[in-house]
Design an enzyme around this catalytic site. Structure first.
Site, PDB file in Angstrom:
ATOM      1  N   TYR A   1     -27.513   1.381  24.317  1.00  0.00           N
ATOM      2  CA  TYR A   1     -28.450   0.587  25.142  1.00  0.00           C
ATOM      3  C   TYR A   1     -29.320  -0.486  24.255  1.00  0.00           C
ATOM      4  O   TYR A   1     -29.615  -0.273  23.483  1.00  0.00           O
ATOM      5  CB  TYR A   1     -29.438   1.314  25.898  1.00  0.00           C
TER       6      TYR A   1
ATOM      7  N   HIS B   1     -27.563  -0.247  32.524  1.00  0.00           N
ATOM      8  CA  HIS B   1     -26.495   0.716  32.169  1.00  0.00           C
ATOM      9  C   HIS B   1     -26.060   0.359  30.850  1.00  0.00           C
ATOM     10  O   HIS B   1     -26.352  -0.787  30.311  1.00  0.00           O
ATOM     11  CB  HIS B   1     -25.150   0.142  33.105  1.00  0.00           C
TER      12      HIS B   1
ATOM     13  N   LYS C   1     -17.756  -1.177  29.872  1.00  0.00           N
ATOM     14  CA  LYS C   1     -18.558  -1.269  28.793  1.00  0.00           C
ATOM     15  C   LYS C   1     -17.760  -1.886  27.605  1.00  0.00           C
ATOM     16  O   LYS C   1     -16.279  -1.880  27.630  1.00  0.00           O
ATOM     17  CB  LYS C   1     -18.969   0.257  28.539  1.00  0.00           C
TER      18      LYS C   1
END
Length: 182
Positions: free
Chosen positions: A119, A127, A158
């Site tokens: 993150y 997210h 991602k």
């Protein structure tokens, strides 16, 4: 220094105020029984740390880890203990430390099929934009492995990052993959 207890492959911080303090300094650990805290104020239970987090925090002098015999495990002993329990611990720890030192929040990526979820702001605030897989630079990656890594990151939206660790120089290089429509 915060007192932490080694319990198998986890480290617990039993004091809630100390748990909140550690969590607030970089989103370390998980409060037992609280699935998605929005911030430090939601830490109302003891904190559970992974061995990787614990080794890092011990090296930084933020926690003192005590085993079941009451012995304090200094950074080196905790690192050695963790190496016996976690496969490729040295590679994973080197990547974890490098990402933390660069200012990222690093959490377990197991549910995404990766070593880490990374993150920029923190869990509960965003997210995780990246999933990271730690790899020894001297090991080969098969095309099949690379495709399976990519599928997981694509299905979870991602970006896949391979962290290549050179054990000799202790350096880490990163390669990011991104899906494109053509």
């Amino acid at each position: 220094m915060v007192k932490a207890l080694l319990v198998g492959s986890k480290v617990l911080i039993p004091n809630v105020d100390e748990s909140r303090y550690i969590y607030s300094n970089g989103f370390y650990g998980k409060a037992i029984g609280i699935s998605k805290p929005k911030g430090p104020k939601d830490i109302i239970r003891p904190l559970e740390l992974s061995l990787i987090e614990s080794v890092y925090l011990a090296k930084k002098g933020l926690i003192k880890v005590i085993d079941k015999n009451g012995e304090v495990l200094e950074y080196e002993k905790l690192y050695e203990y963790s190496s016996k329990i976690i496969n490729k611990f040295d590679i994973m720890y080197r990547v974890y430390e490098d990402l933390r030192e660069k200012g990222f929040i690093v959490r377990s990526g197991v549910k995404y099929g990766a070593d880490f979820a990374v993150y920029t702001l923190g869990p509960g605030l965003e997210h995780a934009p990246y999933v990271v897989i730690a790899v020894d630079i001297d090991e080969e990656i098969t095309p099949h492995e690379l495709l399976s890594f990519g599928r997981v990151s694509h299905s979870t939206r991602k970006r896949l990052v391979l962290a290549l660790v050179d054990r000799k120089s202790e350096s880490v290089r990163y390669i990011m993959f991104k899906w494109v429509k053509m």
